[in-house]
Design a protein around this motif. Sequence first.
Motif, PDB file in Angstrom:
ATOM      1  N   VAL A  19       0.862  -1.171   0.000  1.00 28.52           N
ATOM      2  CA  VAL A  19       0.000   0.000   0.000  1.00 28.52           C
ATOM      3  C   VAL A  19       0.903   1.227   0.000  1.00 28.52           C
ATOM      4  CG1 VAL A  19      -1.699   1.325   1.298  1.00 28.52           C
ATOM      5  CG2 VAL A  19      -1.846  -1.160   1.244  1.00 28.52           C
ATOM      6  N   LYS A  20       0.797   2.008  -1.065  1.00 22.88           N
ATOM      7  CA  LYS A  20       1.519   3.278  -1.141  1.00 22.88           C
ATOM      8  C   LYS A  20       0.521   4.354  -0.746  1.00 22.88           C
ATOM      9  CE  LYS A  20       4.258   6.155  -4.228  1.00 22.88           C
ATOM     10  NZ  LYS A  20       3.484   7.393  -4.199  1.00 22.88           N
ATOM     11  N   LEU A  21       0.701   4.868   0.443  1.00 23.70           N
ATOM     12  CA  LEU A  21      -0.277   5.788   1.009  1.00 23.70           C
ATOM     13  C   LEU A  21      -0.213   7.173   0.383  1.00 23.70           C
ATOM     14  CD1 LEU A  21      -0.033   4.941   4.802  1.00 23.70           C
ATOM     15  CD2 LEU A  21      -1.647   4.073   3.116  1.00 23.70           C
ATOM     16  N   ASP A  55       9.408   6.789  -7.539  1.00 24.05           N
ATOM     17  CA  ASP A  55       8.811   6.908  -8.863  1.00 24.05           C
ATOM     18  C   ASP A  55       7.764   5.809  -9.061  1.00 24.05           C
ATOM     19  OD1 ASP A  55       8.251   7.338 -11.543  1.00 24.05           O
ATOM     20  OD2 ASP A  55      10.115   6.418 -12.239  1.00 24.05           O
ATOM     21  N   ILE A  56       6.525   6.200  -9.349  1.00 21.01           N
ATOM     22  CA  ILE A  56       5.444   5.226  -9.483  1.00 21.01           C
ATOM     23  C   ILE A  56       5.716   4.236 -10.609  1.00 21.01           C
ATOM     24  CG2 ILE A  56       3.969   6.612 -11.009  1.00 21.01           C
ATOM     25  CD1 ILE A  56       2.786   4.378  -8.092  1.00 21.01           C
ATOM     26  N   ALA A  72      -5.070   9.057 -10.479  1.00 25.44           N
ATOM     27  CA  ALA A  72      -4.433   9.088 -11.797  1.00 25.44           C
ATOM     28  C   ALA A  72      -3.498   7.894 -11.974  1.00 25.44           C
ATOM     29  CB  ALA A  72      -3.664  10.391 -11.976  1.00 25.44           C
ATOM     30  N   VAL A  73      -3.116   7.267 -10.873  1.00 24.46           N
ATOM     31  CA  VAL A  73      -2.264   6.077 -10.931  1.00 24.46           C
ATOM     32  C   VAL A  73      -2.953   4.980 -11.750  1.00 24.46           C
ATOM     33  CG1 VAL A  73      -1.293   4.209  -9.532  1.00 24.46           C
ATOM     34  CG2 VAL A  73      -1.024   6.582  -8.816  1.00 24.46           C
ATOM     35  N   LEU A  79      -1.660   2.387 -18.869  1.00 28.10           N
ATOM     36  CA  LEU A  79      -0.726   2.714 -19.947  1.00 28.10           C
ATOM     37  C   LEU A  79       0.532   1.853 -19.877  1.00 28.10           C
ATOM     38  CD1 LEU A  79      -1.097   6.594 -20.006  1.00 28.10           C
ATOM     39  CD2 LEU A  79      -1.912   4.972 -21.726  1.00 28.10           C
ATOM     40  N   ALA A  80       0.869   1.409 -18.661  1.00 25.25           N
ATOM     41  CA  ALA A  80       2.029   0.529 -18.476  1.00 25.25           C
ATOM     42  C   ALA A  80       1.669  -0.935 -18.727  1.00 25.25           C
ATOM     43  CB  ALA A  80       2.597   0.703 -17.069  1.00 25.25           C
TER      44      ALA A  80
END
Length: 91
Positions: A19-21, A55-56, A72-73, A79-80
């Motif tokens: 989990v990236k808060l 960096d996401i 937006a992630v 896209l990735a």
Amino acid sequence: MVREFVALTTTFRGCDFVVKLHPKDERALYERVASDAPGSRLLVATRADRRLPHDIFAWFDGCRAVITAGSAVALEAMLAGLPVVTVDLQR
């Protein structure tokens, strides 16, 4: 919602969940709920956490999927080429 997500981490035993808060989220809440769930495979990270990249797109290299709540992630992950699950936190 946090409890449901942590319960999910105990169901998929072959997967680690990170989990990236968001800066407004409370790390202690996630960690407390995870500690109450035997078998939880949850790692909670903040921007200050040095164990994981900032960096996401570097995160995406180690992901098999992304679960998000209206960020937006989600678009960046698609896209990735990653599968994305968007959770509606209002329901």
